[in-house]
Design an enzyme around this catalytic site. Structure first.
Site, PDB file in Angstrom:
ATOM      1  N   ASP A  11      -2.399  -1.567   4.249  1.00  0.00           N
ATOM      2  CA  ASP A  11      -1.313  -2.063   3.388  1.00  0.00           C
ATOM      3  C   ASP A  11      -0.323  -0.916   3.211  1.00  0.00           C
ATOM      4  OD1 ASP A  11       0.095  -3.704   1.463  1.00  0.00           O
ATOM      5  OD2 ASP A  11      -0.794  -2.490  -0.110  1.00  0.00           O
ATOM      6  N   SER A  12       0.831  -1.237   2.633  1.00  0.00           N
ATOM      7  CA  SER A  12       1.812  -0.189   2.323  1.00  0.00           C
ATOM      8  C   SER A  12       1.271   0.769   1.263  1.00  0.00           C
ATOM      9  CB  SER A  12       3.095  -0.823   1.808  1.00  0.00           C
ATOM     10  OG  SER A  12       2.849  -1.470   0.564  1.00  0.00           O
ATOM     11  N   TYR A  43       7.313  -0.914   1.138  1.00  0.00           N
ATOM     12  CA  TYR A  43       7.885  -1.450   2.376  1.00  0.00           C
ATOM     13  C   TYR A  43       9.020  -2.444   2.078  1.00  0.00           C
ATOM     14  CZ  TYR A  43       3.866  -0.007   5.389  1.00  0.00           C
ATOM     15  OH  TYR A  43       2.923   0.675   6.121  1.00  0.00           O
ATOM     16  N   GLY A  44       8.954  -3.035   0.893  1.00  0.00           N
ATOM     17  CA  GLY A  44       9.748  -4.237   0.613  1.00  0.00           C
ATOM     18  C   GLY A  44      11.246  -4.110   0.774  1.00  0.00           C
ATOM     19  N   CYS A  74      -0.997  -7.018   3.809  1.00  0.00           N
ATOM     20  CA  CYS A  74       0.338  -6.772   3.270  1.00  0.00           C
ATOM     21  C   CYS A  74       1.236  -7.908   3.744  1.00  0.00           C
ATOM     22  CB  CYS A  74       0.847  -5.435   3.803  1.00  0.00           C
ATOM     23  SG  CYS A  74       2.548  -5.059   3.336  1.00  0.00           S
ATOM     24  N   ASN A  75       1.814  -8.650   2.823  1.00  0.00           N
ATOM     25  CA  ASN A  75       2.694  -9.758   3.217  1.00  0.00           C
ATOM     26  C   ASN A  75       3.942  -9.248   3.920  1.00  0.00           C
ATOM     27  OD1 ASN A  75       1.693 -12.454   1.759  1.00  0.00           O
ATOM     28  ND2 ASN A  75       1.227 -10.703   0.459  1.00  0.00           N
ATOM     29  N   THR A  76       4.438  -8.099   3.474  1.00  0.00           N
ATOM     30  CA  THR A  76       5.681  -7.565   4.034  1.00  0.00           C
ATOM     31  C   THR A  76       5.466  -7.122   5.479  1.00  0.00           C
ATOM     32  OG1 THR A  76       6.219  -6.834   1.802  1.00  0.00           O
ATOM     33  CG2 THR A  76       7.560  -5.954   3.588  1.00  0.00           C
ATOM     34  N   GLU A 154       1.999   1.313  -7.754  1.00  0.00           N
ATOM     35  CA  GLU A 154       1.644   2.561  -7.053  1.00  0.00           C
ATOM     36  C   GLU A 154       1.583   3.726  -8.043  1.00  0.00           C
ATOM     37  OE1 GLU A 154       0.953   3.345  -3.655  1.00  0.00           O
ATOM     38  OE2 GLU A 154       0.641   1.184  -3.518  1.00  0.00           O
ATOM     39  N   CYS A 186       2.651 -11.005  -2.639  1.00  0.00           N
ATOM     40  CA  CYS A 186       2.549  -9.568  -2.353  1.00  0.00           C
ATOM     41  C   CYS A 186       1.168  -9.145  -2.828  1.00  0.00           C
ATOM     42  CB  CYS A 186       3.638  -8.810  -3.114  1.00  0.00           C
ATOM     43  SG  CYS A 186       3.417  -7.015  -3.113  1.00  0.00           S
ATOM     44  N   THR A 187       0.464  -8.396  -1.987  1.00  0.00           N
ATOM     45  CA  THR A 187      -0.940  -8.092  -2.319  1.00  0.00           C
ATOM     46  C   THR A 187      -1.077  -7.100  -3.482  1.00  0.00           C
ATOM     47  OG1 THR A 187      -0.984  -6.420  -0.556  1.00  0.00           O
ATOM     48  CG2 THR A 187      -1.782  -8.632  -0.016  1.00  0.00           C
ATOM     49  N   HIS A 188       0.012  -6.463  -3.873  1.00  0.00           N
ATOM     50  CA  HIS A 188      -0.045  -5.616  -5.079  1.00  0.00           C
ATOM     51  C   HIS A 188      -0.097  -6.462  -6.361  1.00  0.00           C
ATOM     52  CE1 HIS A 188       1.285  -2.318  -2.449  1.00  0.00           C
ATOM     53  NE2 HIS A 188       1.120  -1.469  -3.448  1.00  0.00           N
TER      54      HIS A 188
HETATM   55  N1  DGL Z   1       1.421  -5.121  -0.652  1.00  0.00           N
HETATM   56  C1  DGL Z   1       2.692  -5.277   0.013  1.00  0.00           C
HETATM   57  C2  DGL Z   1       2.934  -6.778   0.278  1.00  0.00           C
HETATM   58  O1  DGL Z   1       2.012  -7.561   0.233  1.00  0.00           O
HETATM   59  C3  DGL Z   1       3.747  -4.577  -0.772  1.00  0.00           C
HETATM   60  C4  DGL Z   1       5.008  -4.356  -0.007  1.00  0.00           C
HETATM   61  C5  DGL Z   1       5.787  -3.144  -0.410  1.00  0.00           C
HETATM   62  O2  DGL Z   1       5.294  -2.044  -0.206  1.00  0.00           O
HETATM   63  O3  DGL Z   1       6.919  -3.315  -0.896  1.00  0.00           O
HETATM   64  O4  DGL Z   1       4.022  -7.191   0.574  1.00  0.00           O
END
Ligand code: DGL
Length: 278
Positions: A11-12, A43-44, A74-76, A154, A186-188
């Site tokens: 993930d990011s 990443y977003g 990570c969805n992004t 984060e 988003c997984t966060h």
């Molecule tokens: N966990 C990432 C997701 O699911 C976060 C993306 C990011 O870092 O902005 O999109």
């Protein structure tokens, strides 16, 4: 590849730990490798080219560590890179899909909200998902980008005043228009679940995709004959692209056990990008 090889997950940052937890629950015998790309989060708001380059670096690292399958938690990164990863690497690549379809099925008000990063909402794979779901249902789907939320998580601030205010700001327009289901794209964001529940109230369902992805990992390993033999206790290993001393506390807190967090070795800081690409 053999069933004894580990599963790689990235993930990011720390968000993918929400998915890793579900994988651990679903597959207790598997060895798991996790990379948090916290040195490059979020990443977003980054370009698809940069996100794709990071996804390639992390996937190659995990395959180099012997991963028999890679989970893009990570969805992004899914939106920017899943297609490329699937075409380039011979191992099963399992990626995210926001729980839009289950939310539509659940909704009684006919309005749902999707919280995600800007990059996810702008991605081709997300627009394909929306088109597919919208063709079957009359539900109004409200898209809410949430810049800044990943940074709060984060930083380890899951329920402080600033996180609460930011989340309330993003939820307000969605709730005011009658959404009774909120999709965490988003997984966060599952780390904000109790705060979302508090702000949205008990009549609003909150959905994420962690369990569905863990089941999908099981199915893919089963069909490939790669499921680890039952009766053993799987292990976990963690890496970060940020400074491990800075990230250790948060990863241990979110994983709910002390972990060993190693630096991601030989990390080309920007992935393999042409110079000047951001
Ligand atoms: N966990 C990432 C997701 O699911 C976060 C993306 C990011 O870092 O902005 O999109």
């Amino acid at each position: 590849m053999t069933p004894k090889h580990p599963i790689g997950v990235f993930d990011s940052g720390v968000g993918g730990l929400t998915v890793l937890k579900e994988i651990r629950r679903e597959l207790p015998a598997e060895d798991l490798l996790y990379v948090a790309d916290s040195g490059h989060a979020p990443y977003g708001d980054k370009s698809p080219a940069l996100i794709e380059a990071r996804a390639v670096v992390l996937t190659e690292f995990l395959i180099g560590q012997g991963a028999k399958a890679v989970v893009v938690a990570c969805n992004t990164a899914t939106g920017a890179a899943a297609r490329l990863l699937r075409s380039r690497y011979p191992v099963p690549i399992i990626a995210m899909e926001p729980a839009v379809k289950p939310a539509v099925e659940l909704s009684r008000s006919g309005v749902i909200g999707v919280l995600a990063t800007r990059a996810t909402l702008a991605s081709h794979s997300f627009s394909v998902l929306l088109a597919r779901v919208s063709a079957e249902a009359r539900t109004q789907i409200l898209l809410q980008p949430c810049p800044g939320l990943v940074e709060r998580i984060e930083a380890g601030d899951l329920d402080g005043d600033y996180t609460r205010a930011l989340l309330a700001h993003y939820l307000r327009p969605v709730l005011e228009r009658g959404a009774d289901s909120i999709v965490l794209g988003c997984t966060h964001y599952p780390y904000l679940r109790s705060l979302i529940g508090e702000l949205a109230g008990p009549g609003v369902a909150v959905l994420d995709s962690g369990v569905a992805v863990a089941r999908q990992v099981r199915r893919r390993l089963e069909t490939s004959g790669l499921l680890a033999p039952a009766g053993r206790c799987g292990t976990e290993r963690f890496w970060t692209s940020a400074h491990p001393a800075a990230g250790w506390g948060l990863v241990s807190r979110l994983w709910e056990a002390p972990v060993t967090l190693a630096p991601l070795p030989d990390d080309p800081a920007e992935g393999r990008l042409p110079r000047g690409c951001t």
